[in-house]
Enzyme design. Sequence first.
Site, mmCIF file in Angstrom:
data_model
loop_
_atom_site.group_PDB
_atom_site.id
_atom_site.type_symbol
_atom_site.label_atom_id
_atom_site.label_comp_id
_atom_site.label_asym_id
_atom_site.label_seq_id
_atom_site.Cartn_x
_atom_site.Cartn_y
_atom_site.Cartn_z
ATOM 1 N N GLU A 237 0.884 -1.164 0.000
ATOM 2 C CA GLU A 237 0.000 0.000 0.000
ATOM 3 C C GLU A 237 0.922 1.215 0.000
ATOM 4 O OE1 GLU A 237 -1.817 2.958 0.721
ATOM 5 O OE2 GLU A 237 -2.197 2.299 2.770
ATOM 6 N N CYS B 116 -1.755 9.101 2.516
ATOM 7 C CA CYS B 116 -1.519 8.555 1.176
ATOM 8 C C CYS B 116 -2.729 8.827 0.290
ATOM 9 C CB CYS B 116 -1.157 7.082 1.224
ATOM 10 S SG CYS B 116 -2.379 6.101 2.041
HETATM 11 C C1 UN1 Z 1 -2.841 6.349 4.686
HETATM 12 O O1 UN1 Z 1 -2.742 7.548 4.459
HETATM 13 O O2 UN1 Z 1 -1.832 5.626 4.804
HETATM 14 O O3 UN1 Z 1 -8.682 6.958 3.590
HETATM 15 C C2 UN1 Z 1 -4.135 5.666 4.891
HETATM 16 C C3 UN1 Z 1 -8.053 7.482 4.501
HETATM 17 C C4 UN1 Z 1 -7.729 6.640 5.698
HETATM 18 C C5 UN1 Z 1 -6.487 5.851 5.490
HETATM 19 C C6 UN1 Z 1 -5.331 6.565 4.923
HETATM 20 N N1 UN1 Z 1 -8.830 5.758 5.992
HETATM 21 O O4 UN1 Z 1 -7.672 8.640 4.477
#
Ligand code: UN1
Length: 500
Positions: free
Chosen positions: A254, A288
């Site tokens: 991920e 992310c």
């Molecule tokens: C991340 O930034 O690693 O959708 C995950 C989202 C969160 C997860 C982000 N549920 O912003």
Amino acid sequence: MDANDVLTAAGLDPSNLQEGDLQVTSPIDGQVIARMQQHRRAEAEVAVARAAAAFETWRAVPAPRRGELVRLLGEELRTAKDPLGRLVTLECGKSFQEGLGEVQEMIDICDFAVGLSRQLYGLTIASERPGHAMSERWHPIGVCGVITAFNFPVAPWAWNAALAIVCGDPVVWKPSEKTPLTALATKAIFDRAVSRFGGDAPEGLLEVLVGGRDVGEALTDDPRVPVVSATGSTRMGAQVGPRVAARFGRSILELGGNNAMIVTASADLDLAVRAILFAAVGTAGQRCTTLRRLIVHEDVRQELVQRLKAAYEQVRIGDPMVETNLVGPLIDRDAFDSMQKALQTAKAEGATVHGGERVLADEAPWAFYVRPAIAEMPSQTGIVREETFAPILYVMGYREWDEAIAIHNDVPQGLSSCVFTRDLGEAERFVSALGSDCGIANVNIGPSGAEIGGAFGGEKHTGGGRESGSDAWKGYMRRQTVTVNYSGALPLAQGIKFEL
Ligand code: UN1
């Protein structure tokens, strides 16, 4: 509340966190909040051995009983929500609301996994041979290595661990070196759940390894760890993936996102502005799933940019413990430097930049607070195609739908995406096979803040892995095709005759 109070409330003893080769600082003020000894590779190998031994017994515990442990973990997390959320804020600098939200994601995935523990369904398959029964079963696979990043120090661990535990897999967790305290606090919470659970939880069900690259390699290179799930940069994933593959392990990656929103001429701009604000400046642009690219129809581009500039000016930046502040600090100086470098490059590529400068430098000289930036781009230049982990929103215009989709998909990453439109045709085209190429595609919702019920992850340089909801659990089990012959004869498949 000072840092020691936050640590104590989260169940850690500050007097045990004063020595060692790893210094943990809070991005809120840049001060050292703890010191600890990092694990070395040899210790990591011992931890993997303990987890591998735990697998021998845990895989024999019925899945619904394994679910009971995760149910208790969810209960303990509910009790610890406030102090753990505060520790998340202290250690990674996101707003306290978002710290709480992160713990809520942990609770949600526990609930999901408890239900799942009674639904690890296989299949029955029609056999072509008379008197034969074919089925597909799912079995525990072994130790699951989990590598997590600083920006979500605990939720992605829970997405992996809650599933792995109900699937029968012990977990060895390597948190980011920037956020080891939340991992230690989570381990203490997990241990409380284990002690309430009783005797059949083996030692080694959860191991936490604090350390750097050598510890990570102890997970990527060890055949006793059949699954490695890693969250972080594309650069990290490009190292983890091939190392795990070289020993035929499975990786769940991920990695980076470069998430966009298409704002069409029919979009509800009030809704869009609110969504953009949360998605682009929330967590100081360090998700992310952060919104990094805005692809706006020329008819509404000017108006939208005006409204965004006004909204950005009102965003309160500062100590993330203070509830009225929406934007906390960047994680460290390196993050600040790469943001400034990206803005320089954007300007050289023709950008008009609003914001982006450092603020609060007098009050917090060792911390890095910035005003989120809007960069109006002449086109999707080189820098726009990179993920810079900071609050920079690149804005580009378009005229035709096909052009918008082409710009949208013309980046290496493929995590999250969205369209704002009131036109049903555009909405459907966006989520069709000819639309967004991302793992997550939203209509009239920003790209960040995904719920745990869906599979989370994305394509291309995002790594292709899926975590959390839907059938992501299958990544933590091995599939077995089973055929039983109850006929007394031996008919061969494909009608082959093989008789003496
Ligand atoms: C991340 O930034 O690693 O959708 C995950 C989202 C969160 C997860 C982000 N549920 O912003």
